[in-house]
Design a protein around this motif. Structure first.
Motif, short mmCIF file in Angstrom:
data_model
loop_
_atom_site.label_atom_id
_atom_site.label_comp_id
_atom_site.label_asym_id
_atom_site.label_seq_id
_atom_site.Cartn_x
_atom_site.Cartn_y
_atom_site.Cartn_z
N CYS A 216 24.60 -21.36 5.25
CA CYS A 216 24.46 -20.77 6.59
C CYS A 216 25.41 -19.59 6.77
CB CYS A 216 24.74 -21.83 7.67
SG CYS A 216 23.43 -23.04 7.90
N LEU A 217 26.66 -19.76 6.34
CA LEU A 217 27.65 -18.69 6.47
C LEU A 217 27.30 -17.49 5.59
CD1 LEU A 217 30.93 -20.82 6.58
CD2 LEU A 217 29.77 -19.69 8.49
N CYS A 218 26.78 -17.76 4.39
CA CYS A 218 26.36 -16.65 3.51
C CYS A 218 25.20 -15.89 4.13
CB CYS A 218 25.95 -17.20 2.14
SG CYS A 218 27.33 -17.80 1.15
N ALA A 219 24.23 -16.62 4.71
CA ALA A 219 23.10 -15.96 5.36
C ALA A 219 23.58 -15.13 6.55
CB ALA A 219 22.08 -17.01 5.82
N ALA A 220 24.54 -15.66 7.33
CA ALA A 220 25.07 -14.92 8.47
C ALA A 220 25.75 -13.63 8.01
CB ALA A 220 26.06 -15.79 9.24
N GLU B 39 0.84 -1.19 0.00
CA GLU B 39 0.00 0.00 0.00
C GLU B 39 0.89 1.25 0.00
OE1 GLU B 39 -2.62 -0.36 3.31
OE2 GLU B 39 -3.71 -2.05 2.43
N ARG B 40 1.86 1.29 -0.96
CA ARG B 40 2.75 2.41 -1.20
C ARG B 40 3.76 2.63 -0.07
NH1 ARG B 40 -2.25 4.01 -2.50
NH2 ARG B 40 -2.46 5.28 -0.63
N THR B 41 3.90 1.71 0.87
CA THR B 41 4.87 1.82 1.94
C THR B 41 5.90 0.71 1.80
OG1 THR B 41 3.19 2.72 3.40
CG2 THR B 41 5.21 1.93 4.42
N ARG B 42 7.16 1.10 1.79
CA ARG B 42 8.22 0.10 1.62
C ARG B 42 8.40 -0.72 2.89
NH1 ARG B 42 11.59 0.17 -2.60
NH2 ARG B 42 11.41 1.88 -4.09
N TRP B 43 8.78 -1.99 2.69
CA TRP B 43 9.16 -2.79 3.83
C TRP B 43 10.50 -2.31 4.35
CZ3 TRP B 43 5.63 -5.59 6.04
CH2 TRP B 43 4.64 -6.23 5.30
N PRO B 44 10.76 -2.39 5.67
CA PRO B 44 12.05 -2.00 6.22
C PRO B 44 13.18 -2.83 5.64
CG PRO B 44 10.43 -2.28 7.97
CD PRO B 44 9.80 -2.79 6.71
N ARG B 45 14.37 -2.23 5.54
CA ARG B 45 15.51 -2.93 4.97
C ARG B 45 15.85 -4.19 5.75
NH1 ARG B 45 21.59 -0.55 4.87
NH2 ARG B 45 21.42 -1.23 7.06
N SER B 46 15.70 -4.13 7.08
CA SER B 46 16.02 -5.29 7.90
C SER B 46 15.14 -6.48 7.55
CB SER B 46 15.87 -4.96 9.40
OG SER B 46 16.88 -4.07 9.81
N LEU B 47 13.85 -6.22 7.29
CA LEU B 47 12.95 -7.32 6.93
C LEU B 47 13.34 -7.91 5.58
CD1 LEU B 47 10.41 -9.07 7.24
CD2 LEU B 47 9.12 -7.22 6.16
N VAL B 48 13.62 -7.04 4.61
CA VAL B 48 14.01 -7.52 3.28
C VAL B 48 15.28 -8.36 3.39
CG1 VAL B 48 14.70 -6.83 0.96
CG2 VAL B 48 12.91 -5.55 2.15
N ALA B 49 16.25 -7.87 4.19
CA ALA B 49 17.50 -8.61 4.36
C ALA B 49 17.26 -9.97 5.01
CB ALA B 49 18.48 -7.79 5.19
N LEU B 50 16.38 -10.01 6.03
CA LEU B 50 16.08 -11.29 6.69
C LEU B 50 15.40 -12.26 5.73
CD1 LEU B 50 14.82 -10.22 10.23
CD2 LEU B 50 16.82 -11.61 9.71
N ALA C 17 25.76 -7.73 7.62
CA ALA C 17 25.99 -6.55 6.80
C ALA C 17 24.75 -5.66 6.67
CB ALA C 17 26.46 -6.97 5.41
N LEU C 18 23.57 -6.23 6.66
CA LEU C 18 22.39 -5.47 6.27
C LEU C 18 21.33 -5.29 7.35
CD1 LEU C 18 21.84 -7.03 2.72
CD2 LEU C 18 22.99 -4.88 3.28
N VAL C 19 21.35 -6.10 8.41
CA VAL C 19 20.28 -6.04 9.41
C VAL C 19 20.69 -5.15 10.57
CG1 VAL C 19 18.98 -7.39 11.10
CG2 VAL C 19 19.33 -8.30 8.79
#
Length: 396
Positions: free
Chosen positions: A180-184, A11-22, A189-191
């Protein structure tokens, strides 16, 4: 387009970067998580273990995931969300490498137990972080997206498993460790951590184990998780028994993944009506199970799996969002960890229950799952009276 749009706008509101990164980190991690499905096969084919021994090792993993959740909740509320997520993923990678390098069954048992103890550490912290970076009315859809990441990555995970497993089954665990290491690294870096670490003396709010609302949701969640485990164990056995090759199971899982992605739109207004949606999800799962119970042609099996997947969409996001709303900020991860033990319980009893019911006849396990879902749907009204949404009362 259906996948990208929900990640970038609502609804025209971006998701937070932390959520997208997770969500991205969850998808990356999921690409390698197929390895656990091959643990028993690895023990039998590589290490020469008996089926009984292989089953005991897998059971040890399942039991270890229960304290893993609780440890993850404690760490998330004590040292913070992001450090806990990173530590849990790195610990999983280390345990996977122990399994891959094990020269025999004993080493694999040690690795599997260590993996179970690390496997769920990151989950309560991730769920708490999502609740804290997203508005309450958007939490069900946010949790739905987090769950859908598994479905999206699951489409590619099967192909990767086929390629790597064809070379050496132990390489599956190496691949899982790398993801797992890539996800960590992505999380690091992003959360952005949303919590303020506090000591146990500073923490306020009731213990989740003394909160009747949480315990009621835990009972409901255990029922749903058990039904889900029954279906995951029984599906490949049912497909094979009805004359289809192993590839057919992969196609059915693909159908379910696509339905999960498309069904995320149903969660847009879930915050105001979690229990009606959960009731509808349980009824849909029961219908899907009933279709699969007697379906022999592949199209009918696909229809049953699609109905079940649609029901699961309504049962993954809303309950977690509701539990997140029962706690204070400083006890949220502990509440989510306590609720998450429903999956450890289901993973321990579900496989034995499924194989026992399958021995009585293929339709029995599916009809039992359908009956369980209908019972759970019937009691959601009573659960709703106990578990009214809203934060826990502040301590006096």
């Amino acid at each position: 387009m259906t996948v990208i749009q929900p990640l970038t706008s609502h609804e025209r509101t971006r998701w937070p970067r932390s959520l997208v990164a997770l969500v991205i980190a969850r998808a990356v991690n999921r690409l390698g998580s197929f390895a656990m499905a091959f643990l028993a096969v690895t023990l039998v084919e590589v290490h020469g273990a008996s089926l009984t021994t292989a089953g005991a090792v897998v059971a040890a993993f399942g039991l270890a995931t229960i304290p893993s959740r609780l440890l993850g909740g404690w760490l998330a509320d004590t040292v913070g969300r992001r450090p806990t997520i990173v530590a849990g993923l790195v610990a999983c990678a280390a345990a996977q490498l122990v399994i891959a390098a094990s020269p025999g069954v004993i080493g694999a048992l040690v690795g599997a137990t260590l993996l179970g103890l690390a496997y769920e550490i990151y989950e309560p912290a991730s769920q708490a972080l999502i609740a804290e970076c997203v508005e309450p009315e958007r939490r069900p859809q946010a949790y739905g997206l987090y769950g859908a990441a598994m479905a999206v990555a699951g489409v590619g995970a099967g192909a990767l498993a086929a390629i790597v497993g064809g070379v050496d089954l132990r390489l599956l665990f190496v691949a899982d460790a790398l993801t797992c290491l890539c996800a960590a690294a992505l999380v690091l870096a992003l959360v952005r951590d949303t919590s303020t670490p506090r000591s146990s003396q500073d923490r306020s709010g009731p213990s989740p184990w003394r909160d009747r609302r949480l315990l009621t949701m835990l009972a409901l969640g255990t029922g749903f998780a058990t039904a889900w485990i029954l279906s995951t164990v029984a599906l490949p056995l049912t497909v094979s028994a009805r004359g289809h090759d192993a590839a057919a199971t992969g196609w059915l899982l693909l159908v379910a993944a696509l339905v999960t992605i498309a069904g995320q739109r149903l969660l847009r207004s879930a915050a105001g009506r979690p229990f009606p949606l959960m009731r509808a999800g349980l009824v849909l799962m029961a219908v899907g199970f009933a279709v699969i119970a007697y379906a022999a042609p592949f199209p009918l099996l696909a229809l049953g799996c699609a109905i079940v997947a649609l029901g699961e969409v309504l049962l993954l996001g809303p309950p977690i969002a509701l539990v997140a709303g029962l706690a204070t900020d400083v006890t949220r991860a502990g509440y989510l960890a306590a609720y998450g033990t429903c999956w450890g319980i289901a993973q321990t009893i579900g496989p034995m229950l499924a194989t026992g019911l399958m021995s009585l006849g293929q339709p029995i396990v599916w009809l039992a799952g359908a009956g369980l879902c209908l019972v759970l749907a019937a009691i959601t009204a009573a659960v709703a009276r106990v578990c009214s949404p809203g934060p826990c009362p502040e301590p006096r």
